[in-house]
Design a protein around this motif. Structure first.
Motif, mmCIF file in Angstrom:
data_model
loop_
_atom_site.group_PDB
_atom_site.id
_atom_site.type_symbol
_atom_site.label_atom_id
_atom_site.label_comp_id
_atom_site.label_asym_id
_atom_site.label_seq_id
_atom_site.Cartn_x
_atom_site.Cartn_y
_atom_site.Cartn_z
ATOM 1 N N THR A 57 0.840 -1.190 0.000
ATOM 2 C CA THR A 57 0.000 0.000 0.000
ATOM 3 C C THR A 57 0.881 1.249 0.000
ATOM 4 O O THR A 57 2.074 1.186 0.361
ATOM 5 N N TYR A 58 0.291 2.356 -0.392
ATOM 6 C CA TYR A 58 1.033 3.618 -0.430
ATOM 7 C C TYR A 58 0.044 4.750 -0.210
ATOM 8 O O TYR A 58 -1.098 4.673 -0.680
ATOM 9 N N TYR A 59 0.494 5.801 0.500
ATOM 10 C CA TYR A 59 -0.409 6.884 0.872
ATOM 11 C C TYR A 59 0.200 8.250 0.559
ATOM 12 O O TYR A 59 1.415 8.445 0.624
ATOM 13 N N ALA A 60 -0.677 9.182 0.293
ATOM 14 C CA ALA A 60 -0.251 10.579 0.222
ATOM 15 C C ALA A 60 0.160 11.014 1.621
ATOM 16 O O ALA A 60 -0.397 10.549 2.631
ATOM 17 N N ASP A 61 1.117 11.909 1.688
ATOM 18 C CA ASP A 61 1.603 12.380 2.990
ATOM 19 C C ASP A 61 0.478 12.985 3.824
ATOM 20 O O ASP A 61 0.467 12.860 5.052
ATOM 21 N N SER A 62 -0.484 13.597 3.160
ATOM 22 C CA SER A 62 -1.555 14.292 3.863
ATOM 23 C C SER A 62 -2.491 13.356 4.612
ATOM 24 O O SER A 62 -3.218 13.800 5.513
ATOM 25 N N VAL A 63 -2.494 12.079 4.265
ATOM 26 C CA VAL A 63 -3.412 11.130 4.911
ATOM 27 C C VAL A 63 -2.682 10.001 5.628
ATOM 28 O O VAL A 63 -3.325 9.189 6.306
ATOM 29 N N LYS A 64 -1.392 9.948 5.489
ATOM 30 C CA LYS A 64 -0.607 8.877 6.099
ATOM 31 C C LYS A 64 -0.811 8.855 7.605
ATOM 32 O O LYS A 64 -0.751 9.890 8.271
ATOM 33 N N GLY A 65 -1.075 7.668 8.131
ATOM 34 C CA GLY A 65 -1.317 7.523 9.554
ATOM 35 C C GLY A 65 -2.764 7.708 9.955
ATOM 36 O O GLY A 65 -3.147 7.385 11.090
ATOM 37 N N ARG A 66 -3.589 8.234 9.054
ATOM 38 C CA ARG A 66 -5.011 8.437 9.344
ATOM 39 C C ARG A 66 -5.908 7.558 8.468
ATOM 40 O O ARG A 66 -6.969 7.132 8.917
ATOM 41 N N PHE A 67 -5.497 7.320 7.244
ATOM 42 C CA PHE A 67 -6.296 6.538 6.297
ATOM 43 C C PHE A 67 -5.637 5.177 6.083
ATOM 44 O O PHE A 67 -4.407 5.053 6.107
ATOM 45 N N THR A 68 -6.479 4.170 5.816
ATOM 46 C CA THR A 68 -5.989 2.827 5.517
ATOM 47 C C THR A 68 -6.743 2.269 4.321
ATOM 48 O O THR A 68 -7.982 2.209 4.339
ATOM 49 N N ILE A 69 -6.000 1.867 3.315
ATOM 50 C CA ILE A 69 -6.604 1.218 2.158
ATOM 51 C C ILE A 69 -6.460 -0.289 2.320
ATOM 52 O O ILE A 69 -5.426 -0.783 2.791
ATOM 53 N N SER A 70 -7.505 -1.008 1.949
ATOM 54 C CA SER A 70 -7.465 -2.468 2.024
ATOM 55 C C SER A 70 -8.378 -3.024 0.941
ATOM 56 O O SER A 70 -9.130 -2.277 0.310
ATOM 57 N N ARG A 71 -8.303 -4.317 0.717
ATOM 58 C CA ARG A 71 -9.155 -4.931 -0.291
ATOM 59 C C ARG A 71 -9.529 -6.335 0.131
ATOM 60 O O ARG A 71 -8.795 -7.002 0.870
ATOM 61 N N ASP A 72 -10.672 -6.757 -0.356
ATOM 62 C CA ASP A 72 -11.136 -8.122 -0.158
ATOM 63 C C ASP A 72 -11.416 -8.679 -1.551
ATOM 64 O O ASP A 72 -12.462 -8.375 -2.144
ATOM 65 N N ASN A 73 -10.500 -9.439 -2.072
ATOM 66 C CA ASN A 73 -10.644 -9.929 -3.446
ATOM 67 C C ASN A 73 -11.793 -10.921 -3.582
ATOM 68 O O ASN A 73 -12.343 -11.092 -4.672
ATOM 69 N N ALA A 74 -12.161 -11.559 -2.505
ATOM 70 C CA ALA A 74 -13.299 -12.484 -2.554
ATOM 71 C C ALA A 74 -14.618 -11.728 -2.718
ATOM 72 O O ALA A 74 -15.590 -12.277 -3.236
ATOM 73 N N LYS A 75 -14.631 -10.479 -2.268
ATOM 74 C CA LYS A 75 -15.842 -9.648 -2.359
ATOM 75 C C LYS A 75 -15.736 -8.597 -3.460
ATOM 76 O O LYS A 75 -16.630 -7.766 -3.604
ATOM 77 N N ASN A 76 -14.651 -8.623 -4.211
ATOM 78 C CA ASN A 76 -14.453 -7.642 -5.291
ATOM 79 C C ASN A 76 -14.591 -6.210 -4.781
ATOM 80 O O ASN A 76 -15.211 -5.351 -5.435
ATOM 81 N N THR A 77 -14.022 -5.938 -3.634
ATOM 82 C CA THR A 77 -14.208 -4.635 -3.006
ATOM 83 C C THR A 77 -12.895 -4.094 -2.447
ATOM 84 O O THR A 77 -12.114 -4.848 -1.869
ATOM 85 N N VAL A 78 -12.714 -2.806 -2.617
ATOM 86 C CA VAL A 78 -11.596 -2.106 -1.988
ATOM 87 C C VAL A 78 -12.186 -1.091 -1.020
ATOM 88 O O VAL A 78 -13.263 -0.543 -1.267
ATOM 89 N N TYR A 79 -11.482 -0.882 0.083
ATOM 90 C CA TYR A 79 -11.977 -0.006 1.140
ATOM 91 C C TYR A 79 -10.994 1.123 1.411
ATOM 92 O O TYR A 79 -9.794 1.000 1.172
ATOM 93 N N LEU A 80 -11.523 2.205 1.951
ATOM 94 C CA LEU A 80 -10.686 3.281 2.466
ATOM 95 C C LEU A 80 -11.235 3.665 3.835
ATOM 96 O O LEU A 80 -12.293 4.289 3.936
ATOM 97 N N GLN A 81 -10.543 3.233 4.873
ATOM 98 C CA GLN A 81 -10.906 3.600 6.231
ATOM 99 C C GLN A 81 -10.274 4.945 6.545
ATOM 100 O O GLN A 81 -9.048 5.085 6.464
ATOM 101 N N MET A 82 -11.108 5.902 6.906
ATOM 102 C CA MET A 82 -10.631 7.261 7.145
ATOM 103 C C MET A 82 -10.911 7.635 8.591
ATOM 104 O O MET A 82 -12.067 7.698 9.008
ATOM 105 N N ASN A 83 -9.850 7.835 9.343
ATOM 106 C CA ASN A 83 -9.953 8.212 10.751
ATOM 107 C C ASN A 83 -9.396 9.619 10.958
ATOM 108 O O ASN A 83 -8.689 10.149 10.104
ATOM 109 N N SER A 84 -9.724 10.184 12.105
ATOM 110 C CA SER A 84 -9.226 11.525 12.460
ATOM 111 C C SER A 84 -9.442 12.513 11.319
ATOM 112 O O SER A 84 -8.532 13.254 10.924
ATOM 113 N N LEU A 85 -10.636 12.510 10.793
ATOM 114 C CA LEU A 85 -10.931 13.344 9.628
ATOM 115 C C LEU A 85 -10.818 14.827 9.949
ATOM 116 O O LEU A 85 -11.129 15.264 11.069
#
Length: 124
Positions: A57-85
């Protein structure tokens, strides 16, 4: 592949949201995925990216440490968890997909497929 982003909304500063991007088709696991955002009056900018396997994974500096990208290939879905907005996170968020290149893709022009966008508004 067709992409459908969802999960946006209105949240107070410091809050969290999780965006989802559902993909059609049977070859989702072959696609590198990314999230971008576009605020009013600004250009679309890179937020996060993930390889086809999910191993990197790789993040823009502006969101590093706050956002998390993940994926579930079995569900054909990618996620973006955004904290401390923050209010500056307010934008339309777009998911993107490409299978022509291996690895992390951070450049807008290298993504072949785009979702329709979901609005995220962070109030102060």
């Amino acid at each position: 592949v067709q992409l459908q982003a969802s999960g946006g909304g209105l949240v107070q500063a410091g809050g969290s949201l999780r965006l989802s991007c559902a993909a059609s088709g049977r070859t989702f696991s072959s696609y590198a995925m990314g999230w971008f955002r576009q605020a009013p009056g600004k250009e679309r900018e890179f937020v996060a990216a993930i390889t086809s396997s999910g191993g990197n994974t790789y993040y823009a500096d502006s969101v590093k440490g706050r956002f998390t990208i993940s994926r579930d290939n079995a569900k054909n879905t990618v996620y973006l968890q955004m904290n401390s907005l923050k209010p500056e996170d307010t934008a339309v968020y777009y998911c993107s997909a490409d299978k022509r290149l291996a690895g992390i893709i951070t450049t807008i022009g290298l993504y072949e497929y785009w979702g329709q966008g979901t609005q995220v508004t962070v109030s102060s």
